[in-house]
Motif scaffolding. Structure first.
Motif, PDB file in Angstrom:
ATOM      1  N   THR A   1       0.842  -1.190   0.000  1.00  0.00           N
ATOM      2  CA  THR A   1       0.000   0.000   0.000  1.00  0.00           C
ATOM      3  C   THR A   1       0.885   1.251   0.000  1.00  0.00           C
ATOM      4  OG1 THR A   1      -0.145  -0.154   2.398  1.00  0.00           O
ATOM      5  CG2 THR A   1      -1.958  -1.092   1.129  1.00  0.00           C
ATOM      6  N   GLU A   2       0.299   2.360  -0.401  1.00  0.00           N
ATOM      7  CA  GLU A   2       1.110   3.543  -0.679  1.00  0.00           C
ATOM      8  C   GLU A   2       1.836   4.083   0.545  1.00  0.00           C
ATOM      9  OE1 GLU A   2       0.522   7.969  -2.629  1.00  0.00           O
ATOM     10  OE2 GLU A   2      -0.956   7.110  -1.274  1.00  0.00           O
ATOM     11  N   GLY A   3       1.151   4.132   1.691  1.00  0.00           N
ATOM     12  CA  GLY A   3       1.774   4.690   2.886  1.00  0.00           C
ATOM     13  C   GLY A   3       3.003   3.914   3.330  1.00  0.00           C
ATOM     14  N   PRO A   4       2.863   2.618   3.683  1.00  0.00           N
ATOM     15  CA  PRO A   4       4.048   1.834   4.054  1.00  0.00           C
ATOM     16  C   PRO A   4       5.076   1.748   2.936  1.00  0.00           C
ATOM     17  CG  PRO A   4       2.050   0.721   4.781  1.00  0.00           C
ATOM     18  CD  PRO A   4       1.612   1.874   3.920  1.00  0.00           C
TER      19      PRO A   4
ATOM     20  N   HIS B   1       1.956   1.707  13.380  1.00  0.00           N
ATOM     21  CA  HIS B   1       1.593   2.655  14.426  1.00  0.00           C
ATOM     22  C   HIS B   1       1.162   3.980  13.788  1.00  0.00           C
ATOM     23  CE1 HIS B   1       3.191   0.089  17.643  1.00  0.00           C
ATOM     24  NE2 HIS B   1       4.152  -0.222  16.784  1.00  0.00           N
ATOM     25  N   ILE B   2      -0.056   4.382  14.080  1.00  0.00           N
ATOM     26  CA  ILE B   2      -0.623   5.600  13.502  1.00  0.00           C
ATOM     27  C   ILE B   2      -0.698   6.686  14.572  1.00  0.00           C
ATOM     28  CG2 ILE B   2      -2.602   6.601  12.291  1.00  0.00           C
ATOM     29  CD1 ILE B   2      -1.201   4.483  10.657  1.00  0.00           C
ATOM     30  N   TYR B   3      -0.226   7.885  14.221  1.00  0.00           N
ATOM     31  CA  TYR B   3      -0.295   9.015  15.137  1.00  0.00           C
ATOM     32  C   TYR B   3      -0.873  10.223  14.393  1.00  0.00           C
ATOM     33  CZ  TYR B   3       2.296   6.998  19.048  1.00  0.00           C
ATOM     34  OH  TYR B   3       2.678   6.230  20.115  1.00  0.00           O
ATOM     35  N   THR B   4      -1.305  11.200  15.166  1.00  0.00           N
ATOM     36  CA  THR B   4      -1.785  12.453  14.565  1.00  0.00           C
ATOM     37  C   THR B   4      -0.586  13.365  14.289  1.00  0.00           C
ATOM     38  OG1 THR B   4      -2.184  13.281  16.810  1.00  0.00           O
ATOM     39  CG2 THR B   4      -4.083  12.405  15.606  1.00  0.00           C
ATOM     40  N   PHE B   5      -0.655  14.051  13.156  1.00  0.00           N
ATOM     41  CA  PHE B   5       0.388  14.996  12.770  1.00  0.00           C
ATOM     42  C   PHE B   5      -0.258  16.343  12.446  1.00  0.00           C
ATOM     43  CE2 PHE B   5       2.546  11.041  12.212  1.00  0.00           C
ATOM     44  CZ  PHE B   5       3.906  11.304  12.278  1.00  0.00           C
TER      45      PHE B   5
ATOM     46  N   SER C   1       6.333   5.937  10.609  1.00  0.00           N
ATOM     47  CA  SER C   1       7.443   5.824   9.659  1.00  0.00           C
ATOM     48  C   SER C   1       7.507   7.019   8.714  1.00  0.00           C
ATOM     49  CB  SER C   1       7.312   4.527   8.844  1.00  0.00           C
ATOM     50  OG  SER C   1       6.026   4.412   8.270  1.00  0.00           O
ATOM     51  N   ALA C   2       6.451   7.851   8.671  1.00  0.00           N
ATOM     52  CA  ALA C   2       6.475   9.049   7.829  1.00  0.00           C
ATOM     53  C   ALA C   2       7.572  10.010   8.268  1.00  0.00           C
ATOM     54  CB  ALA C   2       5.120   9.756   7.872  1.00  0.00           C
ATOM     55  N   ILE C   3       8.015   9.869   9.521  1.00  0.00           N
ATOM     56  CA  ILE C   3       9.087  10.723  10.024  1.00  0.00           C
ATOM     57  C   ILE C   3      10.360  10.513   9.220  1.00  0.00           C
ATOM     58  CG2 ILE C   3      10.504  11.219  12.070  1.00  0.00           C
ATOM     59  CD1 ILE C   3       8.106  10.335  13.762  1.00  0.00           C
ATOM     60  N   ALA C   4      10.507   9.307   8.632  1.00  0.00           N
ATOM     61  CA  ALA C   4      11.697   9.010   7.825  1.00  0.00           C
ATOM     62  C   ALA C   4      11.790   9.933   6.613  1.00  0.00           C
ATOM     63  CB  ALA C   4      11.677   7.553   7.370  1.00  0.00           C
ATOM     64  N   LEU C   5      10.643  10.462   6.167  1.00  0.00           N
ATOM     65  CA  LEU C   5      10.632  11.372   5.028  1.00  0.00           C
ATOM     66  C   LEU C   5      10.588  12.826   5.465  1.00  0.00           C
ATOM     67  CD1 LEU C   5       8.261   9.562   2.495  1.00  0.00           C
ATOM     68  CD2 LEU C   5      10.743   9.460   2.700  1.00  0.00           C
TER      69      LEU C   5
ATOM     70  N   LEU D   1       0.185  13.685   3.629  1.00  0.00           N
ATOM     71  CA  LEU D   1       1.389  14.284   4.193  1.00  0.00           C
ATOM     72  C   LEU D   1       1.589  15.709   3.688  1.00  0.00           C
ATOM     73  CD1 LEU D   1       4.069  14.208   5.735  1.00  0.00           C
ATOM     74  CD2 LEU D   1       5.095  13.039   3.780  1.00  0.00           C
ATOM     75  N   TYR D   2       1.421  15.908   2.391  1.00  0.00           N
ATOM     76  CA  TYR D   2       1.620  17.241   1.810  1.00  0.00           C
ATOM     77  C   TYR D   2       0.598  18.226   2.366  1.00  0.00           C
ATOM     78  CZ  TYR D   2       2.229  20.919  -1.669  1.00  0.00           C
ATOM     79  OH  TYR D   2       2.446  22.121  -2.291  1.00  0.00           O
ATOM     80  N   ALA D   3      -0.674  17.798   2.461  1.00  0.00           N
ATOM     81  CA  ALA D   3      -1.723  18.688   2.969  1.00  0.00           C
ATOM     82  C   ALA D   3      -1.462  19.069   4.426  1.00  0.00           C
ATOM     83  CB  ALA D   3      -3.084  18.012   2.824  1.00  0.00           C
ATOM     84  N   ILE D   4      -1.004  18.105   5.213  1.00  0.00           N
ATOM     85  CA  ILE D   4      -0.693  18.402   6.618  1.00  0.00           C
ATOM     86  C   ILE D   4       0.453  19.396   6.705  1.00  0.00           C
ATOM     87  CG2 ILE D   4       0.193  17.415   8.770  1.00  0.00           C
ATOM     88  CD1 ILE D   4      -1.243  14.807   8.013  1.00  0.00           C
ATOM     89  N   GLU D   5       1.499  19.173   5.911  1.00  0.00           N
ATOM     90  CA  GLU D   5       2.651  20.077   5.934  1.00  0.00           C
ATOM     91  C   GLU D   5       2.277  21.491   5.518  1.00  0.00           C
ATOM     92  OE1 GLU D   5       5.463  18.093   3.420  1.00  0.00           O
ATOM     93  OE2 GLU D   5       6.474  17.140   5.134  1.00  0.00           O
ATOM     94  N   ARG D   6       1.260  21.621   4.646  1.00  0.00           N
ATOM     95  CA  ARG D   6       0.825  22.930   4.174  1.00  0.00           C
ATOM     96  C   ARG D   6      -0.198  23.580   5.108  1.00  0.00           C
ATOM     97  NH1 ARG D   6       4.038  25.250   0.703  1.00  0.00           N
ATOM     98  NH2 ARG D   6       2.289  26.431  -0.198  1.00  0.00           N
TER      99      ARG D   6
END
Length: 267
Positions: free
Chosen positions: A119-122, A182-186, A261-265, A246-251
């Motif tokens: 899947t795209e996320g992992p 593991h899913i967290y809020t960002f 694991s998104a922290i790796a990016l 991820l992009y929408a959250i960052e914006r």
């Protein structure tokens, strides 16, 4: 028989730290099998030894270590406190030896293409960072990383490896559990400065949410977590792409849920 069960009284005096340890891996492996089978006879059959020979190995190992490994009685074998502590270290040695054999069996000259479906996320956040190190060692292997929410069917040759959330039911497949997601809020710093951060799950109702939807995802999961019947007025952006989330959250579009694991990016 009773006499054999109680034989091999090893010295209980521990060896000095500077003494040389002369036990072999074969002796330690014999100890490992005895703990798993809880029987000299069964472990000896696996090793292709007689029970007497195996017991001598254990006696020799106990003498070398300076403490008893097993408590022996009519019901079988049980580990002593020292034996239980040693078991962890020997199991670690076994795992490392398997890694050595696996590396020895894999030539860096191996070539070809490996199709990995995930899947795209992992795929983007967890698999891709590891592929970067992998390809530095295996220069002649092409990893075709296919990121999609639809599951690939390995048995139908749609992929060579499929990483998915649900355990496959086909008995012909080799299945290994990789771990937990593991899913967290960002939220971005800009969003935090403008609206603050939710102090609890209930407080998320007062914020804008970036929502991901798609196959293999629980469509009602967000509403159930928040204890709501509808997400109307809360969701600002809904997308089937983890990268878009991820992009929408960052914006600063809102608060979103992403794997750690998104922290790796750089999330």
């Amino acid at each position: 028989m009773h006499q054999h069960l109680h034989r091999g009284a090893a010295s209980t005096q521990h060896k000095k730290a500077e003494d040389t340890f002369n036990a072999s891996w074969e002796d330690l492996r014999a100890f490992l099998l005895c703990t798993r089978h809880q029987s000299f006879r069964n472990a000896a059959e696996v090793l292709g030894l007689t029970g007497t020979t195996l017991m001598r190995k254990i006696d020799r190992l106990e003498e070398e270590l300076g403490f008893k490994l097993f408590l022996r009685d009519q019901s079988g074998l049980s580990l002593s406190d020292e034996g239980r502590a040693l078991l962890f270290d020997v199991e670690q040695m076994e795992r490392l030896s398997f890694n050595i054999f696996r590396r020895a069996s894999m030539s860096t000259d191996t070539n070809g293409t490996v199709r990995v479906a995930v899947t795209e996320g992992p795929g983007n956040f967890w698999v891709l960072p590891r592929l970067i190190d992998f390809q530095k060692t295996y220069r002649k292997i092409v990893v075709d990383l296919r990121c999609a929410m639809e599951q690939a069917d390995v048995s139908r040759l749609e992929a060579d490896i499929s990483i998915q959330f649900e355990r496959p039911t086909n008995p012909d497949l080799i299945v290994t559990k990789l771990g937990r997601l593991h899913i967290y809020t960002f939220a971005s710093e800009a969003y935090r400065d403008a609206y603050g951060l939710p102090k609890s799950i209930a407080d998320l109702r007062n914020h804008r949410i970036v929502k991901q939807h798609g196959m293999q995802l629980d469509e009602n999961g967000y509403a159930r977590i928040l204890g709501l019947e509808s997400l109307e007025g809360i969701v600002g952006i809904s997308t089937n792409s983890s990268v878009a989330v991820l992009y929408a959250i960052e914006r600063g579009a809102g608060v979103g849920f992403l794997p750690t694991s998104a922290i790796a990016l750089g999330a």
